[in-house]
Design a protein around this motif. Sequence first.
Motif, PDB file in Angstrom:
ATOM      1  N   PRO A  11     -15.583  12.407   6.370  1.00  0.00           N
ATOM      2  CA  PRO A  11     -14.594  11.415   5.942  1.00  0.00           C
ATOM      3  C   PRO A  11     -13.268  11.595   6.674  1.00  0.00           C
ATOM      4  CG  PRO A  11     -15.659  12.479   4.058  1.00  0.00           C
ATOM      5  CD  PRO A  11     -16.055  13.254   5.267  1.00  0.00           C
ATOM      6  N   ALA A  12     -12.677  10.487   7.056  1.00  0.00           N
ATOM      7  CA  ALA A  12     -11.363  10.550   7.703  1.00  0.00           C
ATOM      8  C   ALA A  12     -10.328  10.991   6.686  1.00  0.00           C
ATOM      9  CB  ALA A  12     -11.005   9.180   8.273  1.00  0.00           C
ATOM     10  N   PRO A  13      -9.277  11.683   7.142  1.00  0.00           N
ATOM     11  CA  PRO A  13      -8.220  12.099   6.210  1.00  0.00           C
ATOM     12  C   PRO A  13      -7.605  10.892   5.497  1.00  0.00           C
ATOM     13  CG  PRO A  13      -7.965  13.195   8.338  1.00  0.00           C
ATOM     14  CD  PRO A  13      -9.013  12.147   8.508  1.00  0.00           C
ATOM     15  N   LEU A  14      -7.265  11.073   4.261  1.00  0.00           N
ATOM     16  CA  LEU A  14      -6.633  10.012   3.481  1.00  0.00           C
ATOM     17  C   LEU A  14      -5.274   9.668   4.080  1.00  0.00           C
ATOM     18  CD1 LEU A  14      -6.668   8.293   0.832  1.00  0.00           C
ATOM     19  CD2 LEU A  14      -5.503  10.220  -0.257  1.00  0.00           C
ATOM     20  N   THR A  15      -5.033   8.391   4.291  1.00  0.00           N
ATOM     21  CA  THR A  15      -3.765   7.959   4.877  1.00  0.00           C
ATOM     22  C   THR A  15      -2.803   7.509   3.788  1.00  0.00           C
ATOM     23  OG1 THR A  15      -4.487   5.658   5.100  1.00  0.00           O
ATOM     24  CG2 THR A  15      -4.972   7.158   6.940  1.00  0.00           C
ATOM     25  N   PRO A  16      -1.505   7.586   4.060  1.00  0.00           N
ATOM     26  CA  PRO A  16      -0.520   7.074   3.097  1.00  0.00           C
ATOM     27  C   PRO A  16      -0.749   5.597   2.787  1.00  0.00           C
ATOM     28  CG  PRO A  16       0.567   8.447   4.732  1.00  0.00           C
ATOM     29  CD  PRO A  16      -0.853   8.264   5.194  1.00  0.00           C
ATOM     30  N   GLU A  17      -1.154   4.833   3.798  1.00  0.00           N
ATOM     31  CA  GLU A  17      -1.377   3.396   3.588  1.00  0.00           C
ATOM     32  C   GLU A  17      -2.514   3.171   2.595  1.00  0.00           C
ATOM     33  OE1 GLU A  17       0.831   4.208   7.104  1.00  0.00           O
ATOM     34  OE2 GLU A  17      -1.197   4.879   6.557  1.00  0.00           O
ATOM     35  N   ARG A  18      -3.608   3.900   2.776  1.00  0.00           N
ATOM     36  CA  ARG A  18      -4.744   3.763   1.852  1.00  0.00           C
ATOM     37  C   ARG A  18      -4.337   4.143   0.440  1.00  0.00           C
ATOM     38  NH1 ARG A  18     -10.108   5.913   0.950  1.00  0.00           N
ATOM     39  NH2 ARG A  18     -10.518   5.374  -1.238  1.00  0.00           N
ATOM     40  N   LEU A  19      -3.599   5.243   0.300  1.00  0.00           N
ATOM     41  CA  LEU A  19      -3.230   5.686  -1.042  1.00  0.00           C
ATOM     42  C   LEU A  19      -2.242   4.719  -1.691  1.00  0.00           C
ATOM     43  CD1 LEU A  19      -3.866   7.889  -3.061  1.00  0.00           C
ATOM     44  CD2 LEU A  19      -1.871   9.158  -2.239  1.00  0.00           C
ATOM     45  N   ARG A  20      -1.329   4.162  -0.904  1.00  0.00           N
ATOM     46  CA  ARG A  20      -0.402   3.160  -1.471  1.00  0.00           C
ATOM     47  C   ARG A  20      -1.181   1.950  -1.985  1.00  0.00           C
ATOM     48  NH1 ARG A  20       3.279   4.858   2.685  1.00  0.00           N
ATOM     49  NH2 ARG A  20       2.458   3.299   4.139  1.00  0.00           N
ATOM     50  N   HIS A  21      -2.207   1.553  -1.240  1.00  0.00           N
ATOM     51  CA  HIS A  21      -3.038   0.431  -1.687  1.00  0.00           C
ATOM     52  C   HIS A  21      -3.768   0.781  -2.977  1.00  0.00           C
ATOM     53  CE1 HIS A  21      -5.797  -2.965  -1.550  1.00  0.00           C
ATOM     54  NE2 HIS A  21      -6.796  -2.111  -1.715  1.00  0.00           N
ATOM     55  N   GLU A  22      -4.347   1.987  -3.049  1.00  0.00           N
ATOM     56  CA  GLU A  22      -5.053   2.431  -4.256  1.00  0.00           C
ATOM     57  C   GLU A  22      -4.092   2.470  -5.443  1.00  0.00           C
ATOM     58  OE1 GLU A  22      -8.125   3.058  -4.922  1.00  0.00           O
ATOM     59  OE2 GLU A  22      -9.203   3.586  -3.087  1.00  0.00           O
ATOM     60  N   ALA A  23      -2.886   2.998  -5.218  1.00  0.00           N
ATOM     61  CA  ALA A  23      -1.908   3.105  -6.300  1.00  0.00           C
ATOM     62  C   ALA A  23      -1.499   1.726  -6.808  1.00  0.00           C
ATOM     63  CB  ALA A  23      -0.679   3.883  -5.816  1.00  0.00           C
ATOM     64  N   ALA A  24      -1.265   0.805  -5.882  1.00  0.00           N
ATOM     65  CA  ALA A  24      -0.856  -0.548  -6.274  1.00  0.00           C
ATOM     66  C   ALA A  24      -1.964  -1.254  -7.046  1.00  0.00           C
ATOM     67  CB  ALA A  24      -0.466  -1.346  -5.036  1.00  0.00           C
ATOM     68  N   THR A  25      -3.206  -1.081  -6.595  1.00  0.00           N
ATOM     69  CA  THR A  25      -4.334  -1.716  -7.274  1.00  0.00           C
ATOM     70  C   THR A  25      -4.487  -1.174  -8.690  1.00  0.00           C
ATOM     71  OG1 THR A  25      -5.485  -2.057  -5.172  1.00  0.00           O
ATOM     72  CG2 THR A  25      -6.813  -2.143  -7.180  1.00  0.00           C
TER      73      THR A  25
END
Length: 398
Positions: free
Chosen positions: A30-44
């Motif tokens: 798995p690719a390292p978790l990116t800030p962009e991905r986590l911001r999207h998860e948090a917003a959702t």
Amino acid sequence: MNPSRRLAAVAFASLAVSLALNTPSAGTTPAPLTPERLRHEAATARDTAQAVSLHIRVRDGRHVVEAGAGEAVLGTGRPVPHSPHFRAASVTKSFVAATVLQLAAERRLSLHDTVEYWLPGRVRGHGNDGSRITVRHLLQHTSGLYDPDSTELTGKTAPDFERRRFDRIYPEHLIDAALRHPPDFPPADPDDPEPRWSYSNTGYHLLGAVIEKVTGRPWAEEVHERVVRRLGLHGTRVPGDDDPDLPEPHAHTYHRFAGSDGYTDTTIRNMAWAGPAGSLVSTPRDLDRFFTTLLTGGLLPPRELAAMRTTVPGNEEHQRFTPGIRYGLGLQEQPLPCGGSRWGHHGDLEGTFVRTGFTADGTRSVVITVNGRTTDETQLLRIEKALQGLIDRMLCRR
């Protein structure tokens, strides 16, 4: 080729195949978790929860990512701060349990000791019998002790809360309130592999009194010396009776009480009543360090850690909100969809949720805080499902 060399060659070939099959290729890692991905998860997750704010911290090995969604102060647009302080609520129980188990490792008490032994006469009446309840029962919520609704003292409506938010209500009051009721069930039989279970803050209030009796010091001082100071948890403390504020930085907590159309800001309040059951203030980094050190053997000897991780099923109500949940000694376990379990402890308080998840080996962790609670059960179930799914995805690296 002689037989011994032939066998060696076959063994080497088998080993090579095994390594090839069991070692992930670069394409499957798995690719390292990116800030962009986590911001999207948090917003959702925040949108699903219809909450005011959400903060999440995820660690995979040494790779740490944090993200926030919503606003720190309702109506201002102010972003959720990085590494915020928050009221950890029932996560406090894990700190208290670790302290009790350290005392057990030092043979200053035993998990088989009764409440009557340490607190003579404290648990009696209405069918309650401290001579049948052990320290282990208190730690694991298998004592059967009644758990009074703390909102009866802190307020069930917004006006009640506003009137009482600075009242000094102590754990002794909640113990007294509990003992005016008969127990929910008899204390668990030591030989029962799946005893009856019911969450009881009363048990942890009593554990605070036991710690003080054993050590001669308040439970909060023992937790501070044995856990907080030892691990360098600089953002963690037990507020004093005259300290209703949260340290900066923090996001405000909000609760929609029954019968109210809007939120009540519950950030500033006296938390003396929560005591050893839920008064701790902490940060995402500190909870990560605490649970990771605990689960990897840095706070307890193997025997006590094994006892802490010996779990029983939660009751039907807890299973409804958190399917598969099991409870050890101040430690929660839930199955991961990718196999194995996640460990930690939940915290709930008027205005806020705290959710934690840690892999058994401590390599991955998730700490979530959500501000903006309601009394509506349908919404609470929806929020819980969203948070549990988010933790699972982060720990399973999906």
